[in-house]
Motif scaffolding. Structure first.
Motif, PDB file in Angstrom:
ATOM      1  N   TYR A 132       9.346  -9.615   3.245  1.00  0.00           N
ATOM      2  CA  TYR A 132       8.362  -8.583   2.874  1.00  0.00           C
ATOM      3  C   TYR A 132       8.882  -7.768   1.693  1.00  0.00           C
ATOM      4  O   TYR A 132       8.153  -7.510   0.724  1.00  0.00           O
ATOM      5  N   GLY A 137       5.380  -6.982  -0.283  1.00  0.00           N
ATOM      6  CA  GLY A 137       4.165  -6.914   0.513  1.00  0.00           C
ATOM      7  C   GLY A 137       3.096  -7.952   0.221  1.00  0.00           C
ATOM      8  O   GLY A 137       2.014  -7.906   0.803  1.00  0.00           O
ATOM      9  N   GLN A 162       3.573  -4.120  10.153  1.00  0.00           N
ATOM     10  CA  GLN A 162       2.953  -2.802  10.336  1.00  0.00           C
ATOM     11  C   GLN A 162       3.814  -1.909  11.235  1.00  0.00           C
ATOM     12  O   GLN A 162       3.981  -0.713  10.962  1.00  0.00           O
ATOM     13  N   ILE A 165       6.772  -0.674   9.274  1.00  0.00           N
ATOM     14  CA  ILE A 165       6.371   0.370   8.319  1.00  0.00           C
ATOM     15  C   ILE A 165       6.212   1.703   9.040  1.00  0.00           C
ATOM     16  O   ILE A 165       6.695   2.742   8.586  1.00  0.00           O
ATOM     17  N   GLN A 166       5.551   1.681  10.194  1.00  0.00           N
ATOM     18  CA  GLN A 166       5.330   2.896  10.969  1.00  0.00           C
ATOM     19  C   GLN A 166       6.645   3.500  11.465  1.00  0.00           C
ATOM     20  O   GLN A 166       6.774   4.716  11.610  1.00  0.00           O
ATOM     21  N   LEU A 170      10.363  -0.083   6.672  1.00  0.00           N
ATOM     22  CA  LEU A 170       9.867  -0.752   5.476  1.00  0.00           C
ATOM     23  C   LEU A 170       9.023   0.191   4.632  1.00  0.00           C
ATOM     24  O   LEU A 170       8.370   1.096   5.151  1.00  0.00           O
ATOM     25  N   THR A 171       9.027  -0.071   3.335  1.00  0.00           N
ATOM     26  CA  THR A 171       8.169   0.655   2.403  1.00  0.00           C
ATOM     27  C   THR A 171       6.739   0.147   2.534  1.00  0.00           C
ATOM     28  O   THR A 171       6.514  -1.063   2.671  1.00  0.00           O
ATOM     29  N   ALA A 172       5.784   1.034   2.484  1.00  0.00           N
ATOM     30  CA  ALA A 172       4.375   0.632   2.594  1.00  0.00           C
ATOM     31  C   ALA A 172       3.866   0.198   1.223  1.00  0.00           C
ATOM     32  O   ALA A 172       3.255   0.979   0.491  1.00  0.00           O
ATOM     33  N   THR A 177      -0.689  -2.956   2.398  1.00  0.00           N
ATOM     34  CA  THR A 177      -1.546  -1.970   3.063  1.00  0.00           C
ATOM     35  C   THR A 177      -2.971  -1.946   2.519  1.00  0.00           C
ATOM     36  O   THR A 177      -3.900  -1.550   3.219  1.00  0.00           O
TER      37      THR A 177
END
Length: 254
Positions: A132, A137, A162, A165-166, A170-172, A177
């Motif tokens: 990812y 992404g 997901q 990320i939450q 991880l960076t969104a 997204t």
């Protein structure tokens, strides 16, 4: 260009360990394991959209040749230098052949067993997160690179990302997204077409047995690759390798 410079240009790090995603204290087994996983992600047959895939694959072969050699690894650890003049780093080395020597032939049962044990593990989660980040992404690239992954696994892979990320792991990235519904449908449509094509080819060849079907499909795939007739099968072999010892040394020239 020297090996460390190539690593920086192609993988955004001049650290041989950094390219493989392992620490300096990694064991030989951990380095080997990471080598075949990273090499799969940039294998020319698996990453046709990457114009630098072949070069990356070759650099990974050189990198592993250094880290798998006790003397060369010791020199790199102590001085941060690579013996560029060594036989193992010569330009005429056949890195595809070198790779095939490292990973033994396996059976369909081995593949199925590996998939069963790999899916849903922490190792898979870490691999997916690394991919990812590598592809920022881009789900098309992520699904094409992830091990043991088909279209049916996409909801599970998406949920895994997901959750990470939450959790702040991880960076969104907007590519993930904000991916459009149209792009998701296009990816699914392409996967469905490829599956239908495979089923039609299987019927044309009169294959019913799963083992025979897999073997024949791989052979058909190989024939379509004039540059590397055996690379696709080698890809799958390496992907599901149990980490057996190489059958021969990898420092000889082509």
């Amino acid at each position: 260009m020297w090996l460390l410079d190539q690593c920086q240009a192609l993988f955004n790090t001049s650290s041989l360990y950094g390219v493989l995603g392992v620490s300096k204290e990694a064991t030989d087994a951990e380095i080997r394991h990471s080598y075949y996983k990273v090499s799969l992600r940039v294998h020319p047959d698996r990453a046709p959209e990457d114009l630098q895939a072949t070069e990356k694959f070759q650099v990974l072969g050189k990198l592993y040749a250094v880290l798998s050699d006790k003397e060369q690894r010791a020199m790199y650890d102590e001085q941060g230098l690579v013996a560029e003049e060594s036989d193992s780093l010569q330009q005429d080395q056949c890195w595809e052949e070198y790779w095939r020597l490292l990973f033994p032939k396996i059976t369909l049962e081995d593949i199925q067993e590996f998939e069963r044990k790999y899916k849903g593990t922490e190792e898979e989660r870490q691999d997916v997160m690394q991919i990812y980040l590598q592809h920022q992404g881009n789900m098309d690239a992520i699904m094409a690179s992830a091990l043991c992954c088909s279209q049916e696994d996409e909801p599970r892979i998406t949920a895994l990302i997901q959750t990470a990320i939450q959790a702040g792991e991880l960076t969104a990235y907007p590519a993930f997204t904000q991916e459009s519904t149209r792009k998701k449908k296009t990816r699914k449509h392409k996967a469905d077409e490829e599956r239908q094509e495979a089923e039609e080819r299987q019927r044309e060849m009169g294959l019913n047995d799963a083992d025979d079907s897999l073997v024949m499909m791989l052979k058909q795939k190989q024939k379509s690759r004039e540059q590397n007739l055996n690379s696709f099968l080698s890809d799958l072999e390496a992907k599901y390798s149990k980490g057996g010892k190489a059958k021969a040394g990898g420092n000889g020239k082509k």
